[in-house]
Design a protein around this motif. Structure first.
Motif, PDB file in Angstrom:
ATOM      1  N   PHE A   1       0.857  -1.175   0.000  1.00 44.26           N
ATOM      2  CA  PHE A   1       0.000   0.000   0.000  1.00 44.26           C
ATOM      3  C   PHE A   1       0.899   1.233   0.000  1.00 44.26           C
ATOM      4  O   PHE A   1       1.842   1.313   0.801  1.00 44.26           O
ATOM      5  CB  PHE A   1      -0.898   0.040   1.242  1.00 44.26           C
ATOM      6  CG  PHE A   1      -1.952  -1.025   1.282  1.00 44.26           C
ATOM      7  CD1 PHE A   1      -2.881  -1.159   0.262  1.00 44.26           C
ATOM      8  CD2 PHE A   1      -2.031  -1.897   2.360  1.00 44.26           C
ATOM      9  CE1 PHE A   1      -3.861  -2.146   0.318  1.00 44.26           C
ATOM     10  CE2 PHE A   1      -3.005  -2.882   2.426  1.00 44.26           C
ATOM     11  CZ  PHE A   1      -3.927  -3.001   1.397  1.00 44.26           C
ATOM     12  N   ASN A   2       0.621   2.189  -0.854  1.00 40.36           N
ATOM     13  CA  ASN A   2       1.369   3.438  -0.833  1.00 40.36           C
ATOM     14  C   ASN A   2       0.939   4.227   0.413  1.00 40.36           C
ATOM     15  O   ASN A   2      -0.220   4.605   0.548  1.00 40.36           O
ATOM     16  CB  ASN A   2       1.083   4.251  -2.102  1.00 40.36           C
ATOM     17  CG  ASN A   2       1.978   5.452  -2.234  1.00 40.36           C
ATOM     18  OD1 ASN A   2       2.378   6.072  -1.251  1.00 40.36           O
ATOM     19  ND2 ASN A   2       2.307   5.812  -3.473  1.00 40.36           N
TER      20      ASN A   2
ATOM     21  N   LEU B   1      -0.992  -2.300  -9.327  1.00 40.69           N
ATOM     22  CA  LEU B   1       0.141  -2.394 -10.240  1.00 40.69           C
ATOM     23  C   LEU B   1       0.785  -3.773 -10.094  1.00 40.69           C
ATOM     24  O   LEU B   1       1.041  -4.228  -8.977  1.00 40.69           O
ATOM     25  CB  LEU B   1       1.165  -1.299  -9.910  1.00 40.69           C
ATOM     26  CG  LEU B   1       2.464  -1.289 -10.720  1.00 40.69           C
ATOM     27  CD1 LEU B   1       2.187  -0.870 -12.163  1.00 40.69           C
ATOM     28  CD2 LEU B   1       3.481  -0.357 -10.069  1.00 40.69           C
ATOM     29  N   TYR B   2       1.060  -4.447 -11.203  1.00 41.62           N
ATOM     30  CA  TYR B   2       1.696  -5.765 -11.142  1.00 41.62           C
ATOM     31  C   TYR B   2       2.474  -5.991 -12.428  1.00 41.62           C
ATOM     32  O   TYR B   2       2.250  -5.318 -13.445  1.00 41.62           O
ATOM     33  CB  TYR B   2       0.665  -6.877 -10.935  1.00 41.62           C
ATOM     34  CG  TYR B   2      -0.373  -6.988 -12.035  1.00 41.62           C
ATOM     35  CD1 TYR B   2      -0.168  -7.829 -13.138  1.00 41.62           C
ATOM     36  CD2 TYR B   2      -1.554  -6.248 -11.980  1.00 41.62           C
ATOM     37  CE1 TYR B   2      -1.111  -7.927 -14.142  1.00 41.62           C
ATOM     38  CE2 TYR B   2      -2.502  -6.335 -12.988  1.00 41.62           C
ATOM     39  CZ  TYR B   2      -2.267  -7.177 -14.060  1.00 41.62           C
ATOM     40  OH  TYR B   2      -3.203  -7.265 -15.073  1.00 41.62           O
ATOM     41  N   ASN B   3       3.411  -6.937 -12.385  1.00 39.86           N
ATOM     42  CA  ASN B   3       4.143  -7.303 -13.588  1.00 39.86           C
ATOM     43  C   ASN B   3       3.466  -8.481 -14.261  1.00 39.86           C
ATOM     44  O   ASN B   3       2.961  -9.397 -13.614  1.00 39.86           O
ATOM     45  CB  ASN B   3       5.609  -7.624 -13.271  1.00 39.86           C
ATOM     46  CG  ASN B   3       5.768  -8.695 -12.217  1.00 39.86           C
ATOM     47  OD1 ASN B   3       5.295  -8.536 -11.100  1.00 39.86           O
ATOM     48  ND2 ASN B   3       6.455  -9.778 -12.547  1.00 39.86           N
ATOM     49  N   THR B   4       3.433  -8.440 -15.573  1.00 40.19           N
ATOM     50  CA  THR B   4       2.692  -9.424 -16.353  1.00 40.19           C
ATOM     51  C   THR B   4       3.551 -10.648 -16.656  1.00 40.19           C
ATOM     52  O   THR B   4       4.765 -10.640 -16.481  1.00 40.19           O
ATOM     53  CB  THR B   4       2.233  -8.794 -17.681  1.00 40.19           C
ATOM     54  OG1 THR B   4       3.381  -8.288 -18.382  1.00 40.19           O
ATOM     55  CG2 THR B   4       1.259  -7.655 -17.433  1.00 40.19           C
ATOM     56  N   GLY B   5       2.890 -11.704 -17.098  1.00 41.37           N
ATOM     57  CA  GLY B   5       3.587 -12.868 -17.621  1.00 41.37           C
ATOM     58  C   GLY B   5       3.861 -13.981 -16.632  1.00 41.37           C
ATOM     59  O   GLY B   5       4.403 -15.007 -17.009  1.00 41.37           O
ATOM     60  N   GLN B   6       3.495 -13.809 -15.369  1.00 42.56           N
ATOM     61  CA  GLN B   6       3.804 -14.839 -14.378  1.00 42.56           C
ATOM     62  C   GLN B   6       2.597 -15.196 -13.516  1.00 42.56           C
ATOM     63  O   GLN B   6       2.751 -15.734 -12.428  1.00 42.56           O
ATOM     64  CB  GLN B   6       4.962 -14.380 -13.491  1.00 42.56           C
ATOM     65  CG  GLN B   6       6.258 -14.169 -14.249  1.00 42.56           C
ATOM     66  CD  GLN B   6       7.432 -13.905 -13.333  1.00 42.56           C
ATOM     67  OE1 GLN B   6       7.411 -14.229 -12.153  1.00 42.56           O
ATOM     68  NE2 GLN B   6       8.472 -13.313 -13.874  1.00 42.56           N
ATOM     69  N   GLY B   7       1.405 -14.891 -13.973  1.00 43.65           N
ATOM     70  CA  GLY B   7       0.199 -15.263 -13.244  1.00 43.65           C
ATOM     71  C   GLY B   7      -0.252 -14.256 -12.206  1.00 43.65           C
ATOM     72  O   GLY B   7      -1.254 -14.502 -11.510  1.00 43.65           O
ATOM     73  N   HIS B   8       0.457 -13.142 -12.071  1.00 41.32           N
ATOM     74  CA  HIS B   8       0.055 -12.149 -11.077  1.00 41.32           C
ATOM     75  C   HIS B   8      -1.295 -11.510 -11.417  1.00 41.32           C
ATOM     76  O   HIS B   8      -2.000 -11.032 -10.530  1.00 41.32           O
ATOM     77  CB  HIS B   8       1.122 -11.052 -10.963  1.00 41.32           C
ATOM     78  CG  HIS B   8       2.474 -11.566 -10.591  1.00 41.32           C
ATOM     79  ND1 HIS B   8       2.712 -12.257  -9.425  1.00 41.32           N
ATOM     80  CD2 HIS B   8       3.665 -11.505 -11.246  1.00 41.32           C
ATOM     81  CE1 HIS B   8       3.991 -12.593  -9.372  1.00 41.32           C
ATOM     82  NE2 HIS B   8       4.589 -12.161 -10.461  1.00 41.32           N
ATOM     83  N   ASP B   9      -1.643 -11.496 -12.710  1.00 41.17           N
ATOM     84  CA  ASP B   9      -2.922 -10.912 -13.107  1.00 41.17           C
ATOM     85  C   ASP B   9      -4.094 -11.696 -12.528  1.00 41.17           C
ATOM     86  O   ASP B   9      -5.134 -11.109 -12.188  1.00 41.17           O
ATOM     87  CB  ASP B   9      -3.031 -10.830 -14.626  1.00 41.17           C
ATOM     88  CG  ASP B   9      -2.732 -12.154 -15.307  1.00 41.17           C
ATOM     89  OD1 ASP B   9      -2.094 -13.033 -14.681  1.00 41.17           O
ATOM     90  OD2 ASP B   9      -3.142 -12.312 -16.476  1.00 41.17           O
TER      91      ASP B   9
ATOM     92  N   SER C   1      -0.711   3.232  -6.276  1.00 42.33           N
ATOM     93  CA  SER C   1      -1.513   3.263  -5.055  1.00 42.33           C
ATOM     94  C   SER C   1      -1.424   1.917  -4.342  1.00 42.33           C
ATOM     95  O   SER C   1      -1.238   1.851  -3.125  1.00 42.33           O
ATOM     96  CB  SER C   1      -2.970   3.631  -5.362  1.00 42.33           C
ATOM     97  OG  SER C   1      -3.490   2.851  -6.417  1.00 42.33           O
ATOM     98  N   ILE C   2      -1.516   0.827  -5.129  1.00 39.57           N
ATOM     99  CA  ILE C   2      -1.367  -0.527  -4.598  1.00 39.57           C
ATOM    100  C   ILE C   2      -0.500  -1.288  -5.607  1.00 39.57           C
ATOM    101  O   ILE C   2      -0.736  -1.188  -6.816  1.00 39.57           O
ATOM    102  CB  ILE C   2      -2.731  -1.226  -4.437  1.00 39.57           C
ATOM    103  CG1 ILE C   2      -3.667  -0.386  -3.555  1.00 39.57           C
ATOM    104  CG2 ILE C   2      -2.567  -2.627  -3.840  1.00 39.57           C
ATOM    105  CD1 ILE C   2      -5.130  -0.763  -3.676  1.00 39.57           C
ATOM    106  N   ALA C   3       0.479  -2.037  -5.114  1.00 42.20           N
ATOM    107  CA  ALA C   3       1.386  -2.726  -6.040  1.00 42.20           C
ATOM    108  C   ALA C   3       1.752  -4.097  -5.512  1.00 42.20           C
ATOM    109  O   ALA C   3       1.992  -4.274  -4.312  1.00 42.20           O
ATOM    110  CB  ALA C   3       2.664  -1.903  -6.261  1.00 42.20           C
ATOM    111  N   ARG C   4       1.816  -5.056  -6.429  1.00 36.70           N
ATOM    112  CA  ARG C   4       2.274  -6.391  -6.079  1.00 36.70           C
ATOM    113  C   ARG C   4       3.698  -6.332  -5.534  1.00 36.70           C
ATOM    114  O   ARG C   4       4.526  -5.550  -5.987  1.00 36.70           O
ATOM    115  CB  ARG C   4       2.261  -7.299  -7.312  1.00 36.70           C
ATOM    116  CG  ARG C   4       2.657  -8.736  -6.975  1.00 36.70           C
ATOM    117  CD  ARG C   4       3.141  -9.490  -8.190  1.00 36.70           C
ATOM    118  NE  ARG C   4       4.491  -9.164  -8.593  1.00 36.70           N
ATOM    119  CZ  ARG C   4       5.591  -9.636  -8.010  1.00 36.70           C
ATOM    120  NH1 ARG C   4       5.510 -10.421  -6.955  1.00 36.70           N
ATOM    121  NH2 ARG C   4       6.780  -9.294  -8.469  1.00 36.70           N
ATOM    122  N   GLY C   5       3.950  -7.182  -4.558  1.00 36.38           N
ATOM    123  CA  GLY C   5       5.292  -7.257  -4.009  1.00 36.38           C
ATOM    124  C   GLY C   5       5.598  -8.662  -3.535  1.00 36.38           C
ATOM    125  O   GLY C   5       4.695  -9.483  -3.323  1.00 36.38           O
ATOM    126  N   SER C   6       6.862  -8.954  -3.396  1.00 35.12           N
ATOM    127  CA  SER C   6       7.296 -10.218  -2.812  1.00 35.12           C
ATOM    128  C   SER C   6       8.667 -10.003  -2.209  1.00 35.12           C
ATOM    129  O   SER C   6       9.439  -9.161  -2.675  1.00 35.12           O
ATOM    130  CB  SER C   6       7.339 -11.331  -3.867  1.00 35.12           C
ATOM    131  OG  SER C   6       8.223 -10.988  -4.917  1.00 35.12           O
TER     132      SER C   6
END
Length: 596
Positions: free
Chosen positions: A353-354, A445-453, A491-496
């Motif tokens: 969360f931002n 916000l997320y990066n594509t191509g690895q199932g995060h969608d 505002s919200i972003a995937r993270g690991s």
């Protein structure tokens, strides 16, 4: 086809007489075999693109995985045995109060160009990491060194003052600005030598002075950020910007085989952006005879399906870090195949969360209010995501640090949130957003191509259903996603996060105010006070204080914690020796061999 060995790697290296002048690539059963120095190598595939090859700046696991093989730190932590091995340092001692460490460097530690690795090479690299010029993602790891923070603040003040004077004064000639920037830099270097507790006593002796004893100090210096730099080649790629007064290293240096010089078991032979990386066993490495292979090639597939095809057709011997967010991962785990390996890992999947008062476009940020963040977290059914989206039995995350991953540490699980949509709606109303009114313009916000969608779509649906909040989905390629995350443009972003060394600080320092990896911009004075207090403690007392700090963070919910990772890999155990799945996701490439 043939690939020329880098000119740089041949200079001054007499052992190359035993190597072929060229790498010969021969088609073999749909794959590729490359012979070097009489030892075959292996190929691994991944679907994660690289972000950074500078060891002092990197933080992504796919970057660390490949670059750590080109460098060796003072000591090496074997993540299989959890024991320390000699690296560049053949021995080390510490004072009775454990505040001064002395490392004695081995005589046979050489750079890939044949020159010796010296204590000054470590001082140079660590100084780069402590300078705001280079924006090191892990600067906070150096805060326990005497004078490190003071030097960072001094240099930051220099840069700020330089910008202020430049903006307020009349336009000056380029030579004048360059002279001023150089004088400022010279003073910074002199200040470092006078104030920071990192000293090259002589070529083979490095002394490090700490502000307080650090229980995990050897773990720190075994990490990628603490590797040395080959000063002559890095300096040749470094420029001083007279407009800002800051020094910058040409980012192309780190991935250029003709310029890059490392000191690890491999040197960089070829780099194709977004396609592949080729490492060749270095004849100057002190343990070259024990390296089990002659080369390692990384193939970067465009997505998970492409990576699967690359592995199945035999182009790759190993498939590393298979995204657990992809349906392919669940299918592999359920297949019962002997070439599928998995292990619980010291890592957590979450959403940032931002926490800043304003979003990047200047709008007031509702997520600045911890009640709103907590409401969003309470409205997510993590078990549904695990069961119906990932299809893998990940442990639900209620704390940032996975329980059982750190010896002696008990995370405050009772302070973590569970699925409670009624409580979530009540908190939103209390915060001034009844029935989700006013919570417009948020996105994931997320990066594509690895199932995060798939996960993003599931969470979007839960927030719509439970909170009456509609968020947009913002999928980007890895590079753009990484930049936006680092610059807090979301505002919200995937993270690991996967632990870098076996101590709770590897997780908790990430969320420290000002930390390079604090993408959420989380800032709580009490949290930072507890981290600072823990830095003065040792043993069980320190671990208890760190648990208090994590409890504070759980109350604030700067992250929506989803699940703790299970890592998945593929390799044929009848063909591959020396590979193992472990809780830290680390391979020792120099121990892996292929038996055909």
């Amino acid at each position: 086809m043939t690939t020329d060995l880098p000119r740089r790697a041949r200079l001054g290296v007499t052992l190359f007489a035993t190597l072929a002048a060229l790498l010969t690539l021969v088609g073999c059963g749909g794959g590729v075999e490359i012979e070097s120095n009489g030892k075959p190598g292996f190929t691994f595939v991944t679907s994660a693109n690289h972000n950074e090859f500078d060891p002092q700046r990197m933080s992504w696991s796919q970057d660390i995985r490949i670059v750590r093989e080109m460098f060796r730190p003072l000591v090496v932590l074997d993540f299989d045995t959890m024991e320390f091995e000699s690296g560049v340092a053949e021995s080390w001692t510490h004072s009775d109060d454990r505040r001064t460490y002395t490392f004695t460097l081995r005589e046979d530690a050489l750079w890939a160009d044949g020159s010796p690795v010296t204590a000054s090479d470590f001082v140079y690299a660590w100084r780069r990491a402590m300078m705001p010029d280079h924006a090191a993602q892990y600067f906070e790891l150096f805060l326990g060194i005497d004078g490190a923070k003071e030097f960072f603040d001094f240099r930051q003040q220099q840069i700020t003052e330089f910008a202020r004077v430049s903006a307020s004064s009349d336009a000056q000639g380029g030579a004048s600005a360059a002279d001023a920037a150089q004088a400022m830099l010279d003073l910074a270097y002199a200040t470092f030598d006078e104030t920071v507790g990192v000293t090259a006593v002589d070529d083979r002796t490095l002394e490090v002075r700490l502000t307080e004893p650090i229980d995990y100090f050897l773990s720190l210096v075994s990490f990628i950020t603490f590797v040395p730099n080959h000063q002559p080649s890095v300096e040749a790629a470094t420029e001083l910007d007279p407009a800002t007064g800051m020094v910058r290293v040409d980012p192309g240096y780190w991935s250029d085989p003709d310029r890059h010089v490392g000191n690890g078991p491999y040197y960089l032979a070829e780099r194709r952006h977004r396609e592949s990386t080729l490492l060749v066993a270095s004849p100057t490495y002190w343990a070259a005879d024990s390296v089990a292979n002659g080369w390692v090639r990384e193939l970067i597939a465009s997505d998970v399906q492409a990576a699967l095809l690359t592995y199945r057709t035999g182009e790759a011997d190993i498939w590393v870090a298979i995204p657990a967010t992809s349906p392919v991962a669940a299918d592999l785990l359920n297949s019962g195949r002997p070439d599928v390996h998995s292990a619980p890992i010291a890592g957590t999947y979450y959403y940032n969360f931002n926490c800043l008062p304003e979003l990047s476009d200047g709008r007031p940020n509702p997520l600045h209010d911890p009640r709103v963040r907590r409401a969003f977290a309470l409205a997510v059914d993590r078990q549904v995501i695990i069961d119906q989206v990932t299809g893998i039995d990940h442990p639900v995350a209620r704390t940032f640090i996975p329980p059982g991953s750190m010896a002696g540490y008990e995370p405050p699980v009772d302070r973590g949130v569970t699925y409670d949509p009624d409580a979530a709606r009540a908190l939103l109303a209390e915060a001034g957003y009844p029935n989700g009114q006013g919570l417009d313009g948020l996105s994931i916000l997320y990066n594509t191509g690895q199932g995060h969608d798939n996960i993003a779509q599931a969470i979007k649906g839960m927030w719509q259903r439970e909170l009456n909040v509609n968020v947009a989905l913002d999928g980007l390629d890895m590079k753009a996603f990484s930049t936006r995350s680092r610059e807090h443009q979301f505002s919200i972003a995937r993270g690991s996060w996967i632990g870098d060394y076996p101590d709770p600080s590897t997780f908790l320092d990430k969320m420290r105010l000002g930390a390079g990896n604090n993408d959420a911009s989380y800032a709580n004075p009490e949290y930072n006070r507890l981290l600072d207090l823990a830095a003065t403690q040792t043993g069980d007392q320190r671990l208890a204080t760190l648990a208090e700090a994590e409890a504070v963070m759980m109350d604030d919910q700067p992250m929506l914690l989803l699940y703790q990772y299970v890592f998945i890999y593929c390799w044929d155990p009848d063909r591959i020796e020396g590979a193992y799945a472990n809780a830290w996701g680390r391979f020792r490439f120099e121990k892996i061999s292929v038996n055909d």
